[in-house]
Design a protein around this motif. Structure first.
Motif, PDB file in Angstrom:
ATOM      1  N   VAL A   1     -26.568  51.883  82.099  1.00 20.16           N
ATOM      2  CA  VAL A   1     -26.869  50.380  81.050  1.00 20.16           C
ATOM      3  C   VAL A   1     -24.948  50.153  80.959  1.00 20.16           C
ATOM      4  O   VAL A   1     -24.750  48.843  81.454  1.00 20.16           O
ATOM      5  CB  VAL A   1     -27.297  51.056  79.695  1.00 20.16           C
ATOM      6  N   ASP A   2     -24.409  50.732  80.791  1.00 22.32           N
ATOM      7  CA  ASP A   2     -23.196  50.623  80.538  1.00 22.32           C
ATOM      8  C   ASP A   2     -22.055  49.558  81.633  1.00 22.32           C
ATOM      9  O   ASP A   2     -21.756  48.991  81.430  1.00 22.32           O
ATOM     10  CB  ASP A   2     -21.851  51.069  80.086  1.00 22.32           C
ATOM     11  N   ALA A   3     -22.599  50.335  83.174  1.00 20.83           N
ATOM     12  CA  ALA A   3     -22.211  50.253  84.044  1.00 20.83           C
ATOM     13  C   ALA A   3     -22.078  48.492  85.100  1.00 20.83           C
ATOM     14  O   ALA A   3     -21.869  47.859  85.613  1.00 20.83           O
ATOM     15  CB  ALA A   3     -22.258  50.968  85.540  1.00 20.83           C
ATOM     16  N   ASN A   4     -23.243  48.278  84.348  1.00 15.94           N
ATOM     17  CA  ASN A   4     -23.643  46.638  84.324  1.00 15.94           C
ATOM     18  C   ASN A   4     -23.347  45.846  83.723  1.00 15.94           C
ATOM     19  O   ASN A   4     -23.445  44.294  83.771  1.00 15.94           O
ATOM     20  CB  ASN A   4     -25.762  46.221  84.416  1.00 15.94           C
ATOM     21  N   GLN A   5     -22.384  46.192  82.577  1.00  7.85           N
ATOM     22  CA  GLN A   5     -22.382  45.340  81.433  1.00  7.85           C
ATOM     23  C   GLN A   5     -20.341  44.982  81.830  1.00  7.85           C
ATOM     24  O   GLN A   5     -20.116  45.548  83.263  1.00  7.85           O
ATOM     25  CB  GLN A   5     -21.865  45.565  80.153  1.00  7.85           C
ATOM     26  N   THR A   6     -20.211  43.598  81.570  1.00  7.15           N
ATOM     27  CA  THR A   6     -19.103  42.932  82.138  1.00  7.15           C
ATOM     28  C   THR A   6     -17.813  43.780  80.973  1.00  7.15           C
ATOM     29  O   THR A   6     -17.563  43.910  79.807  1.00  7.15           O
ATOM     30  CB  THR A   6     -18.655  41.789  81.372  1.00  7.15           C
ATOM     31  N   HIS A   7     -17.229  44.265  82.397  1.00  8.12           N
ATOM     32  CA  HIS A   7     -16.136  45.181  81.966  1.00  8.12           C
ATOM     33  C   HIS A   7     -14.703  45.148  82.172  1.00  8.12           C
ATOM     34  O   HIS A   7     -14.755  44.355  82.946  1.00  8.12           O
ATOM     35  CB  HIS A   7     -16.404  46.937  81.410  1.00  8.12           C
ATOM     36  N   HIS A   8     -13.340  44.537  81.261  1.00 11.48           N
ATOM     37  CA  HIS A   8     -12.127  44.647  82.113  1.00 11.48           C
ATOM     38  C   HIS A   8     -11.871  45.416  83.224  1.00 11.48           C
ATOM     39  O   HIS A   8     -10.486  45.574  83.954  1.00 11.48           O
ATOM     40  CB  HIS A   8     -11.250  44.788  81.091  1.00 11.48           C
ATOM     41  N   SER A   9     -12.376  46.776  82.615  1.00 10.35           N
ATOM     42  CA  SER A   9     -11.390  48.017  83.896  1.00 10.35           C
ATOM     43  C   SER A   9     -13.082  49.350  83.789  1.00 10.35           C
ATOM     44  O   SER A   9     -13.573  49.200  82.916  1.00 10.35           O
ATOM     45  CB  SER A   9     -10.440  48.422  83.764  1.00 10.35           C
ATOM     46  N   ASP A  10     -13.027  49.767  84.785  1.00 12.50           N
ATOM     47  CA  ASP A  10     -13.571  50.988  85.227  1.00 12.50           C
ATOM     48  C   ASP A  10     -13.389  51.712  83.598  1.00 12.50           C
ATOM     49  O   ASP A  10     -13.780  52.735  83.125  1.00 12.50           O
ATOM     50  CB  ASP A  10     -13.390  51.381  86.216  1.00 12.50           C
ATOM     51  N   GLU A  11     -12.313  51.788  83.411  1.00 10.76           N
ATOM     52  CA  GLU A  11     -11.682  52.483  82.299  1.00 10.76           C
ATOM     53  C   GLU A  11     -12.371  52.060  81.495  1.00 10.76           C
ATOM     54  O   GLU A  11     -12.515  53.102  80.573  1.00 10.76           O
ATOM     55  CB  GLU A  11      -9.795  52.690  82.691  1.00 10.76           C
ATOM     56  N   HIS A  12     -11.814  50.580  80.851  1.00 12.97           N
ATOM     57  CA  HIS A  12     -12.627  50.776  79.809  1.00 12.97           C
ATOM     58  C   HIS A  12     -14.401  50.425  79.940  1.00 12.97           C
ATOM     59  O   HIS A  12     -14.694  51.816  78.395  1.00 12.97           O
ATOM     60  CB  HIS A  12     -12.107  49.256  79.592  1.00 12.97           C
ATOM     61  N   MET A  13     -14.846  50.675  80.693  1.00 16.67           N
ATOM     62  CA  MET A  13     -16.134  50.823  80.807  1.00 16.67           C
ATOM     63  C   MET A  13     -16.478  52.237  80.424  1.00 16.67           C
ATOM     64  O   MET A  13     -17.735  52.994  79.267  1.00 16.67           O
ATOM     65  CB  MET A  13     -16.665  50.755  82.060  1.00 16.67           C
ATOM     66  N   LEU A  14     -15.683  53.926  80.787  1.00 14.45           N
ATOM     67  CA  LEU A  14     -16.073  55.004  80.682  1.00 14.45           C
ATOM     68  C   LEU A  14     -15.668  55.292  79.250  1.00 14.45           C
ATOM     69  O   LEU A  14     -16.333  56.330  78.349  1.00 14.45           O
ATOM     70  CB  LEU A  14     -15.302  55.469  82.149  1.00 14.45           C
ATOM     71  N   LYS A  15     -14.230  54.694  78.819  1.00 14.38           N
ATOM     72  CA  LYS A  15     -13.900  55.233  77.623  1.00 14.38           C
ATOM     73  C   LYS A  15     -15.526  54.440  76.657  1.00 14.38           C
ATOM     74  O   LYS A  15     -15.909  55.188  75.187  1.00 14.38           O
ATOM     75  CB  LYS A  15     -12.574  54.386  76.867  1.00 14.38           C
ATOM     76  N   ALA A  16     -16.010  53.221  76.716  1.00 13.14           N
ATOM     77  CA  ALA A  16     -16.924  53.124  75.699  1.00 13.14           C
ATOM     78  C   ALA A  16     -18.375  53.625  76.588  1.00 13.14           C
ATOM     79  O   ALA A  16     -18.657  53.664  75.424  1.00 13.14           O
ATOM     80  CB  ALA A  16     -17.295  51.503  76.475  1.00 13.14           C
ATOM     81  N   CYS A  17     -18.679  54.713  77.538  1.00 12.28           N
ATOM     82  CA  CYS A  17     -19.382  55.086  77.890  1.00 12.28           C
ATOM     83  C   CYS A  17     -19.737  55.985  77.319  1.00 12.28           C
ATOM     84  O   CYS A  17     -20.685  56.321  76.419  1.00 12.28           O
ATOM     85  CB  CYS A  17     -19.373  54.995  79.152  1.00 12.28           C
ATOM     86  N   CYS A  18     -18.027  56.673  77.037  1.00  7.26           N
ATOM     87  CA  CYS A  18     -18.040  58.304  76.333  1.00  7.26           C
ATOM     88  C   CYS A  18     -18.831  58.287  74.797  1.00  7.26           C
ATOM     89  O   CYS A  18     -18.874  59.022  74.302  1.00  7.26           O
ATOM     90  CB  CYS A  18     -16.706  58.724  76.582  1.00  7.26           C
TER      91      CYS A  18
END
Length: 257
Positions: free
Chosen positions: A20-37
């Motif tokens: 789900v999170d990987a398909n959202q709009t994020h500034h970077s992979d790092e930001h996405m992974l932090k949110a996902c964790c």
């Protein structure tokens, strides 16, 4: 408080949330992974509360399990884990550990076999436990002390759920999957036996031997069974979770602080 063991199928939970999170709009992979964790950690905390757990463990998969050696095509068509997620697994493990839940990654065994072993070990000691996973392979193990919970549907799975989803009783699931196969895991089943034929056979007969000896069963169906009995036996082994793995740790070590 009565003890209650929480058993989390870690990659099942992480991959669903990551998907789900990987398909959202994020500034970077790092930001996405932090949110996902953070979402995974939140889910773990919520599960502790929901189940009133006193003990908990999140189990990851080890490297190639016995099934890959037993049947060379096992999961051969499954897409590999996204590299971004694979490299971030240590972050997810740390996020889970921060909630107080023990993280366990076996050397070779699959998480499903470890979880099934723990569930039965606890149940044999009269300890109720909850398996958190969307994996259908746990459903044959439902009983008074082992429950399966779908975190994403917020639903405890039941005998009625099994009947509605698969059209067979819980105790017939293994034979049903061994006959019909499982494309998700590349488990072959019996050649040319589809879902409807598999449902018919397991609902009508207690065993395949009984079906083969029934003269009223169509010759076509009897031939399919007789010709591919080896694959039925192999498939039955593949879909059956082990409950006898030596773990090397005790329930006391899984107590939540």
């Amino acid at each position: 408080m009565n003890p209650h063991l929480l058993l989390i199928d870690a990659l099942n939970l992480i991959r669903r949330i990551y998907g789900v999170d990987a398909n959202q709009t994020h500034h970077s992979d790092e930001h996405m992974l932090k949110a996902c964790c953070a979402r995974v950690a939140h889910a773990c905390k919520k599960l502790i509360t929901t189940t009133n757990a006193t003990h908990a463990i999140a189990v990851f998969d080890g490297d190639k399990s016995w099934r890959y050696h037993f049947y060379k095509d096992y999961k051969h068509s499954r897409a590999p884990m996204p590299q971004t997620l694979k490299e971030a697994l240590p972050q997810f493990k740390a996020a889970i550990e921060e909630t107080g839940i023990v993280v366990f990654e076996p050397t070779n065994d699959e998480a499903d076999d470890i979880i099934a072993t723990l569930a039965h070990k606890a149940a044999n000691n009269q300890i109720n436990n909850t398996i958190v996973s969307t994996d259908k392979g746990f459903l044959p193990h439902l009983n008074e002390q082992i429950e399966v919970y779908d975190y994403f549907k917020k639903q405890q799975l039941t005998q009625q759920h099994i009947q509605e989803r698969f059209g067979v009783a819980q105790h017939k699931l293994i034979d049903f999957w061994a006959l019909a196969g499982d494309k998700t895991n590349d488990i072959p089943g019996v050649k040319s036996i589809g879902v409807k034929s598999a449902q018919q056979l397991v609902n009508q007969y207690n065993t395949l031997e009984e079906a083969l000896s029934d003269e009223s069963l169509s010759a076509r169906l009897q031939k399919k069974l007789a010709d591919d009995m080896d694959m039925f036996v192999i498939s039955k082994q593949l879909v059956s979770l082990r409950t006898d793995i030596h773990l090397g740790f005790s329930l006391k070590q899984l107590r939540l602080n």
